[in-house]
Design a protein around this motif. Structure first.
Motif, mmCIF file in Angstrom:
data_model
loop_
_atom_site.group_PDB
_atom_site.id
_atom_site.type_symbol
_atom_site.label_atom_id
_atom_site.label_comp_id
_atom_site.label_asym_id
_atom_site.label_seq_id
_atom_site.Cartn_x
_atom_site.Cartn_y
_atom_site.Cartn_z
ATOM 1 N N PHE A 89 0.902 -1.381 0.051
ATOM 2 C CA PHE A 89 -0.069 -0.012 0.029
ATOM 3 C C PHE A 89 0.880 1.301 -0.223
ATOM 4 N N ASP A 90 1.812 1.357 0.877
ATOM 5 C CA ASP A 90 2.770 2.432 0.991
ATOM 6 C C ASP A 90 3.422 2.793 -0.238
ATOM 7 N N GLN A 91 4.044 1.618 -0.953
ATOM 8 C CA GLN A 91 4.701 1.716 -2.246
ATOM 9 C C GLN A 91 3.755 2.409 -3.247
ATOM 10 N N VAL A 92 2.471 2.259 -3.442
ATOM 11 C CA VAL A 92 1.568 2.548 -4.236
ATOM 12 C C VAL A 92 1.183 4.006 -4.036
ATOM 13 N N VAL A 93 0.930 4.471 -2.752
ATOM 14 C CA VAL A 93 0.858 5.625 -2.305
ATOM 15 C C VAL A 93 2.084 6.396 -2.787
ATOM 16 N N ASP A 94 3.249 5.995 -2.487
ATOM 17 C CA ASP A 94 4.544 6.796 -2.631
ATOM 18 C C ASP A 94 4.624 6.909 -4.290
ATOM 19 N N GLY A 95 4.198 5.885 -4.936
ATOM 20 C CA GLY A 95 4.292 6.444 -6.574
ATOM 21 C C GLY A 95 3.327 7.405 -6.824
ATOM 22 N N ILE A 96 2.163 7.509 -6.346
ATOM 23 C CA ILE A 96 1.200 8.653 -6.916
ATOM 24 C C ILE A 96 1.665 9.786 -6.214
ATOM 25 N N LYS A 97 2.207 9.983 -5.094
ATOM 26 C CA LYS A 97 2.791 11.030 -4.521
ATOM 27 C C LYS A 97 4.020 11.875 -5.549
ATOM 28 N N ARG A 98 4.578 10.967 -5.985
ATOM 29 C CA ARG A 98 5.842 11.336 -6.842
ATOM 30 C C ARG A 98 5.042 11.976 -8.109
ATOM 31 N N GLU A 99 4.251 11.354 -8.542
ATOM 32 C CA GLU A 99 3.484 11.875 -9.739
ATOM 33 C C GLU A 99 2.952 13.288 -9.413
ATOM 34 N N TYR A 100 2.287 13.552 -8.332
ATOM 35 C CA TYR A 100 1.674 14.934 -7.898
ATOM 36 C C TYR A 100 2.401 15.792 -7.223
ATOM 37 N N GLU A 101 3.660 15.479 -6.769
ATOM 38 C CA GLU A 101 4.207 16.480 -6.025
ATOM 39 C C GLU A 101 4.958 17.617 -6.898
ATOM 40 N N PRO A 102 5.194 17.543 -8.178
ATOM 41 C CA PRO A 102 5.568 18.982 -8.763
ATOM 42 C C PRO A 102 4.485 19.892 -9.021
ATOM 43 N N SER A 103 3.175 19.334 -8.965
ATOM 44 C CA SER A 103 1.831 20.096 -8.946
ATOM 45 C C SER A 103 1.066 20.618 -7.925
ATOM 46 N N THR A 104 1.665 20.212 -6.686
ATOM 47 C CA THR A 104 1.064 20.696 -5.590
ATOM 48 C C THR A 104 1.934 21.678 -4.698
ATOM 49 N N SER A 105 1.578 22.374 -3.908
ATOM 50 C CA SER A 105 2.289 23.299 -3.124
ATOM 51 C C SER A 105 2.438 23.116 -1.628
ATOM 52 N N SER A 106 1.594 22.186 -1.115
ATOM 53 C CA SER A 106 1.550 21.862 0.323
ATOM 54 C C SER A 106 1.457 20.320 0.642
ATOM 55 N N GLU A 107 1.719 19.836 1.776
ATOM 56 C CA GLU A 107 1.623 18.411 2.194
ATOM 57 C C GLU A 107 -0.091 18.094 2.152
ATOM 58 N N ALA A 108 -0.727 19.250 2.570
ATOM 59 C CA ALA A 108 -2.318 18.831 2.737
ATOM 60 C C ALA A 108 -2.809 18.701 1.247
ATOM 61 N N GLU A 109 -2.244 19.365 0.172
ATOM 62 C CA GLU A 109 -2.742 19.545 -0.949
ATOM 63 C C GLU A 109 -2.531 18.324 -1.861
ATOM 64 N N LEU A 110 -1.262 17.728 -1.351
ATOM 65 C CA LEU A 110 -0.854 16.466 -2.051
ATOM 66 C C LEU A 110 -1.283 15.343 -1.394
ATOM 67 N N LEU A 111 -1.523 15.256 -0.046
ATOM 68 C CA LEU A 111 -2.511 14.148 0.106
ATOM 69 C C LEU A 111 -3.817 14.059 -0.381
ATOM 70 N N THR A 112 -4.556 15.202 -0.418
ATOM 71 C CA THR A 112 -5.747 15.518 -1.115
ATOM 72 C C THR A 112 -5.669 14.917 -2.259
ATOM 73 N N ALA A 113 -4.654 15.294 -3.246
ATOM 74 C CA ALA A 113 -4.646 14.692 -4.499
ATOM 75 C C ALA A 113 -4.410 13.227 -4.530
ATOM 76 N N VAL A 114 -3.543 12.773 -3.691
ATOM 77 C CA VAL A 114 -3.244 11.432 -3.639
ATOM 78 C C VAL A 114 -4.559 10.529 -3.390
ATOM 79 N N SER A 115 -5.172 10.938 -2.426
ATOM 80 C CA SER A 115 -6.428 10.346 -1.956
ATOM 81 C C SER A 115 -7.496 10.268 -3.053
ATOM 82 N N GLN A 116 -7.650 11.354 -3.646
ATOM 83 C CA GLN A 116 -8.778 11.227 -4.716
ATOM 84 C C GLN A 116 -8.112 10.287 -6.314
ATOM 85 N N GLU A 117 -6.808 10.364 -6.395
ATOM 86 C CA GLU A 117 -6.240 9.618 -7.697
ATOM 87 C C GLU A 117 -6.337 8.105 -6.959
#
Length: 304
Positions: A256-284
């Motif tokens: 599970f962590d591996q999948v979440v980490d992979g999605i995080k890497r996709e969205y990190e460049p387009s998000t400005s905060s940890e909160a925004e990043l986790l929200t994007a990961v949750s939706q994806e």
């Protein structure tokens, strides 16, 4: 159905022979030994004086070429011969236009092969019953219960399985991507085998690596809720609950962590905060799980 028989099990290439046979229908369900007998009869017509063959001292094999990876860059080809039992049905072992090789060594029946496998398994079980495995990381030796305890080479710290990389915590510069290659990494410590289990984790993953690099990692629902009340991401507790729920369904937390980490890497460049990043990961992640559930539902409708 046609097959090609080859005899190349001789250093003298002048004694090699190839034979093409069109099989009668009755032979397709008959024993493979029919092919061997036919080839030997044909071979001895020409080589009776120089290299006579006896079917009772030969067997049929299929030759396969396997690619073995070494690390992630080099590849080597290895030729492997798979013996065919004398009483195996031709149609079960060979395809049309198969290349079949005649090799030296007495052939065996399916019953003999099964008996040998059973004997090996019985011996293995007896060894397991009377021995214990060394509990040092990476040792892999077994020894008699109560000793004597052999000398072993082992790793001081547990293994790390992160994404596709595999390595030992104490030897982070020696990475492998194939599990067999990982097991071949030599130990960095020398000592005596032991059967005493030490406390601690048996292996580490991405979560442990992030902790060691002092990157904040919330681990419990309470932690996530505290972060939320302090202005953290609303997605955080959702992801943690999903992580725990999927673990109860048999999905490893490391996966599970591996999948979440992979999605995080996709969205990190387009998000400005940890909160925004986790929200994007949750939706994806929710979108991907929804697509998977729909796919299962479609398959169920097809079955009906």
């Amino acid at each position: 159905m046609k097959v090609f028989l080859h005899y190349e099990d001789n250093e003298n290439s002048d004694l090699h022979k190839a034979l093409k046979i069109t099989l009668p229908k009755s032979w397709r369900t008959g024993p493979a030994s029919n092919l061997l007998d036919t080839f030997v009869e044909s071979y001895n017509v020409k080589f009776q004086e120089t290299n006579p063959l006896q079917a009772s001292e030969l067997h049929l094999s299929i030759r396969e070429k396997e690619e073995q990876e070494y690390g992630s860059m080099e590849k080597a080809a290895e030729t492997k011969f798979t013996p065919i039992c004398n009483d195996a049905a031709v149609i079960d072992e060979f395809l049309d236009r198969s290349d079949i090789y005649i090799c030296h060594g007495k052939g065996r029946t399916k019953g003999e092969v099964e008996a040998e496998k059973q004997a090996e398994e019985d011996e293995r079980q007896q060894i397991l019953k009377n021995t214990v495995a060394c509990t040092h990381f990476g040792c892999q030796q077994r020894f008699n219960k109560g000793g004597p305890y052999p000398i072993c080479k082992y790793h001081r710290l547990p293994p790390v399985f992160h994404e596709t990389a595999k390595f030992w915590s104490c030897c982070p510069d020696k990475k492998a991507w194939d599990f067999e290659d990982f097991q071949k990494i030599p130990g960095c410590q020398e000592g005596t085998c032991t059967d005493i289990k030490e406390d601690g984790k048996l292996f580490l993953g991405g979560t442990d690596l992030r902790e060691k690099s002092e990157v904040a990692k919330l681990k419990s629902i309470d932690d996530f809720n505290k972060a939320e009340s302090a202005g953290g991401a609303e997605a955080a507790p959702v992801l943690e609950r999903l992580r725990n729920a999927m673990f109860e369904l048999g999905i490893d937390k490391e996966l599970f962590d591996q999948v979440v980490d992979g999605i995080k890497r996709e969205y990190e460049p387009s998000t400005s905060s940890e909160a925004e990043l986790l929200t994007a990961v949750s939706q994806e992640l929710g979108s991907k799980l929804k697509a998977t559930m729909k796919s299962i539902a479609v398959d169920q409708l097809r079955l009906k």
